[in-house]
Design a protein around this motif. Sequence first.
Motif, PDB file in Angstrom:
ATOM      1  N   ARG A   1      33.461  27.318  46.580  1.00 10.00           N
ATOM      2  CA  ARG A   1      33.832  27.777  45.235  1.00 10.00           C
ATOM      3  C   ARG A   1      35.131  28.570  45.283  1.00 10.00           C
ATOM      4  O   ARG A   1      36.003  28.403  44.433  1.00 10.00           O
ATOM      5  CB  ARG A   1      32.722  28.607  44.606  1.00 10.00           C
ATOM      6  CG  ARG A   1      31.548  27.793  44.149  1.00 10.00           C
ATOM      7  CD  ARG A   1      30.496  28.702  43.528  1.00 10.00           C
ATOM      8  NE  ARG A   1      29.285  27.979  43.241  1.00 10.00           N
ATOM      9  CZ  ARG A   1      28.982  27.483  42.050  1.00 10.00           C
ATOM     10  NH1 ARG A   1      29.801  27.649  41.051  1.00 10.00           N
ATOM     11  NH2 ARG A   1      27.850  26.834  41.868  1.00 10.00           N
ATOM     12  N   SER A   2      35.263  29.437  46.270  1.00 14.91           N
ATOM     13  CA  SER A   2      36.491  30.231  46.407  1.00 14.91           C
ATOM     14  C   SER A   2      37.690  29.327  46.652  1.00 14.91           C
ATOM     15  O   SER A   2      38.750  29.502  46.056  1.00 14.91           O
ATOM     16  CB  SER A   2      36.352  31.231  47.552  1.00 14.91           C
ATOM     17  OG  SER A   2      35.336  32.154  47.272  1.00 14.91           O
TER      18      SER A   2
ATOM     19  N   LEU B   1      37.929  26.156  45.862  1.00 15.46           N
ATOM     20  CA  LEU B   1      38.155  25.378  44.644  1.00 15.46           C
ATOM     21  C   LEU B   1      38.926  26.204  43.622  1.00 15.46           C
ATOM     22  O   LEU B   1      39.873  25.723  43.012  1.00 15.46           O
ATOM     23  CB  LEU B   1      36.826  24.909  44.047  1.00 15.46           C
ATOM     24  CG  LEU B   1      36.907  24.204  42.701  1.00 15.46           C
ATOM     25  CD1 LEU B   1      37.688  22.899  42.833  1.00 15.46           C
ATOM     26  CD2 LEU B   1      35.520  23.924  42.163  1.00 15.46           C
ATOM     27  N   ALA B   2      38.523  27.463  43.449  1.00 16.29           N
ATOM     28  CA  ALA B   2      39.191  28.331  42.485  1.00 16.29           C
ATOM     29  C   ALA B   2      40.661  28.509  42.847  1.00 16.29           C
ATOM     30  O   ALA B   2      41.541  28.373  41.990  1.00 16.29           O
ATOM     31  CB  ALA B   2      38.488  29.690  42.435  1.00 16.29           C
TER      32      ALA B   2
ATOM     33  N   SER C   1      39.405  37.332  41.487  1.00 17.78           N
ATOM     34  CA  SER C   1      39.781  36.374  42.532  1.00 17.78           C
ATOM     35  C   SER C   1      40.239  37.086  43.795  1.00 17.78           C
ATOM     36  O   SER C   1      39.889  36.693  44.909  1.00 17.78           O
ATOM     37  CB  SER C   1      40.898  35.445  42.050  1.00 17.78           C
ATOM     38  OG  SER C   1      40.448  34.640  40.997  1.00 17.78           O
TER      39      SER C   1
ATOM     40  N   ALA D   1      28.887  32.277  38.521  1.00 22.77           N
ATOM     41  CA  ALA D   1      29.862  31.420  39.197  1.00 22.77           C
ATOM     42  C   ALA D   1      30.405  30.374  38.224  1.00 22.77           C
ATOM     43  O   ALA D   1      31.599  30.068  38.228  1.00 22.77           O
ATOM     44  CB  ALA D   1      29.230  30.750  40.412  1.00 22.77           C
ATOM     45  N   ASP D   2      29.544  29.845  37.366  1.00 23.41           N
ATOM     46  CA  ASP D   2      29.984  28.843  36.383  1.00 23.41           C
ATOM     47  C   ASP D   2      30.968  29.441  35.385  1.00 23.41           C
ATOM     48  O   ASP D   2      31.962  28.804  35.027  1.00 23.41           O
ATOM     49  CB  ASP D   2      28.789  28.236  35.652  1.00 23.41           C
ATOM     50  CG  ASP D   2      27.964  27.326  36.539  1.00 23.41           C
ATOM     51  OD1 ASP D   2      28.500  26.806  37.546  1.00 23.41           O
ATOM     52  OD2 ASP D   2      26.775  27.131  36.233  1.00 23.41           O
TER      53      ASP D   2
ATOM     54  N   GLU E   1      34.311  29.849  37.153  1.00 24.90           N
ATOM     55  CA  GLU E   1      34.999  28.560  37.272  1.00 24.90           C
ATOM     56  C   GLU E   1      35.552  28.109  35.929  1.00 24.90           C
ATOM     57  O   GLU E   1      36.671  27.609  35.854  1.00 24.90           O
ATOM     58  CB  GLU E   1      34.057  27.510  37.845  1.00 24.90           C
ATOM     59  CG  GLU E   1      33.783  27.707  39.319  1.00 24.90           C
ATOM     60  CD  GLU E   1      32.856  26.661  39.892  1.00 24.90           C
ATOM     61  OE1 GLU E   1      32.872  25.508  39.406  1.00 24.90           O
ATOM     62  OE2 GLU E   1      32.126  26.994  40.827  1.00 24.90           O
ATOM     63  N   ASP E   2      34.762  28.272  34.857  1.00 27.43           N
ATOM     64  CA  ASP E   2      35.236  27.899  33.517  1.00 27.43           C
ATOM     65  C   ASP E   2      36.482  28.710  33.140  1.00 27.43           C
ATOM     66  O   ASP E   2      37.427  28.171  32.556  1.00 27.43           O
ATOM     67  CB  ASP E   2      34.136  28.113  32.474  1.00 27.43           C
ATOM     68  CG  ASP E   2      33.004  27.116  32.594  1.00 27.43           C
ATOM     69  OD1 ASP E   2      33.169  26.074  33.285  1.00 27.43           O
ATOM     70  OD2 ASP E   2      31.930  27.368  31.996  1.00 27.43           O
TER      71      ASP E   2
ATOM     72  N   LEU F   1      38.679  29.972  35.195  1.00 32.06           N
ATOM     73  CA  LEU F   1      39.794  29.459  35.988  1.00 32.06           C
ATOM     74  C   LEU F   1      40.344  28.162  35.392  1.00 32.06           C
ATOM     75  O   LEU F   1      41.560  27.972  35.335  1.00 32.06           O
ATOM     76  CB  LEU F   1      39.361  29.226  37.437  1.00 32.06           C
ATOM     77  CG  LEU F   1      39.131  30.479  38.262  1.00 32.06           C
ATOM     78  CD1 LEU F   1      38.514  30.121  39.612  1.00 32.06           C
ATOM     79  CD2 LEU F   1      40.418  31.262  38.452  1.00 32.06           C
ATOM     80  N   VAL F   2      39.466  27.305  34.929  1.00 29.65           N
ATOM     81  CA  VAL F   2      39.906  26.044  34.319  1.00 29.65           C
ATOM     82  C   VAL F   2      40.673  26.333  33.030  1.00 29.65           C
ATOM     83  O   VAL F   2      41.728  25.736  32.779  1.00 29.65           O
ATOM     84  CB  VAL F   2      38.707  25.102  34.073  1.00 29.65           C
ATOM     85  CG1 VAL F   2      39.112  23.916  33.222  1.00 29.65           C
ATOM     86  CG2 VAL F   2      38.110  24.644  35.398  1.00 29.65           C
TER      87      VAL F   2
END
Length: 108
Positions: free
Chosen positions: A11-12, A14-15, A61, A82-83, A86-87, A89-90
Motif C-alpha cells: 500500500r505504501s 502504491l501510494a 504519507s 487504508a481505503d 488510497e482514495d 491519493l487518487v
Amino acid sequence: MTSRRLDTSLRSALAAGLILFAFGCAPKAPEQTAAAPAPVATTQADSGPTVERAREVAAISVEIERAPGRTSAILEAHGMSADQFEDALVDIAADAELTEAYEAARTK
C-alpha cells in the motif's frame, strides 16, 4: 514477512507510485468543465479534495514512509482507513493543483 506487513508495504509503495506518476503526468493548466462531479458521501476524515487536505495527506504519507510497520496505527490516529487514504491519493493525483500542494508539503 507477514501477510499484513506485506500488504502495508505494498500500500505504501502504491501510494508513492501513484503520486509520483500523477506528478509527472499532471497537466500544466487543468481545464474546468461545466459539470461538477457527482457528490459523494463524506466523513470528517474524508472531506474531499482541497489543498489543505492534500497537505494533510502528504504529512500522513511522510509518517508512513518513516514507520511503514505502523501504517494502520498512523492512519487510525488521523481518522482514516487504508481505503480512505488510497482514495485521497487518487483524488490528489487527478488534480494538478492538489498534486503540487501534496509534493510541496512532502518536501518541507
